[in-house]
Design a protein around this motif. Structure first.
Motif: not given
Length: 157
Positions: A46, A52-54, A64-65, A68, A70, A97-98, A102, A134
């Motif tokens: 990532a 990856l967007v939290d 968080t993953i 990611s 934020n 995106w999550y 989601s 998540i």
């Protein structure tokens, strides 16, 4: 027949934050937690191979993953052109995106970004939603939890 009108001091129903923006035209593709874990287990990183967007803001808790960034959904829409420019210049091809589940912010953000990608006539970049968000990731098992930072088991019970 009497009509009712709001009285002085009656609370005015608050509109949701996203009501200020257009609804997405595109339904972004979905990636499952299993497929994302597989990518990461194969050595895809990532921030390098995908982004990856939290989207959580006030509910950003429990971890968080890994990898990611934020970007709270509530401030996302006006920044989409800048985010697109940064990511496309860096050669990013997949943005995932999550949010918590989601089903709201994740779908909306992925759709908005997919709309913008289409408007730019970019056929190489993809916008996806992480299925189950998540919550789905953090409760899917130890192999998922190992791919989180700041994991707090108490949040996911």
């Amino acid at each position: 027949m009497a009509t009712s009108s709001p009285s002085v001091g009656d609370p005015v129903p608050e509109k949701p934050w996203h009501a200020a923006y257009p609804a997405p035209k595109t339904t972004a593709a979905v990636i499952t937690c299993e497929d994302l874990l597989s990518w990461m287990s194969e050595g895809n990183v990532a921030g390098k191979d995908f982004v990856l967007v939290d989207l959580r803001r006030t509910d950003f808790e429990g971890g968080t993953i890994c990898g990611s960034i934020n970007l709270p959904a509530q401030s996302l829409y006006p920044t989409i052109p800048s985010i697109y420019t940064l990511l496309s210049t860096a050669g990013v091809r997949i943005v995932i995106w999550y949010c918590g589940s989601s089903r709201g912010r994740g779908n909306r953000a992925a759709g908005w970004f997919a709309d913008y990608i289409k408007e730019q006539h970019n056929i190489e970049m993809e916008s996806r939603t992480l299925e189950r968000g998540i919550k789905g990731w953090a409760t899917a098992g130890d192999e998922y939890v190992r791919m989180m930072v700041e994991y707090d088991a108490a949040v996911w019970r």
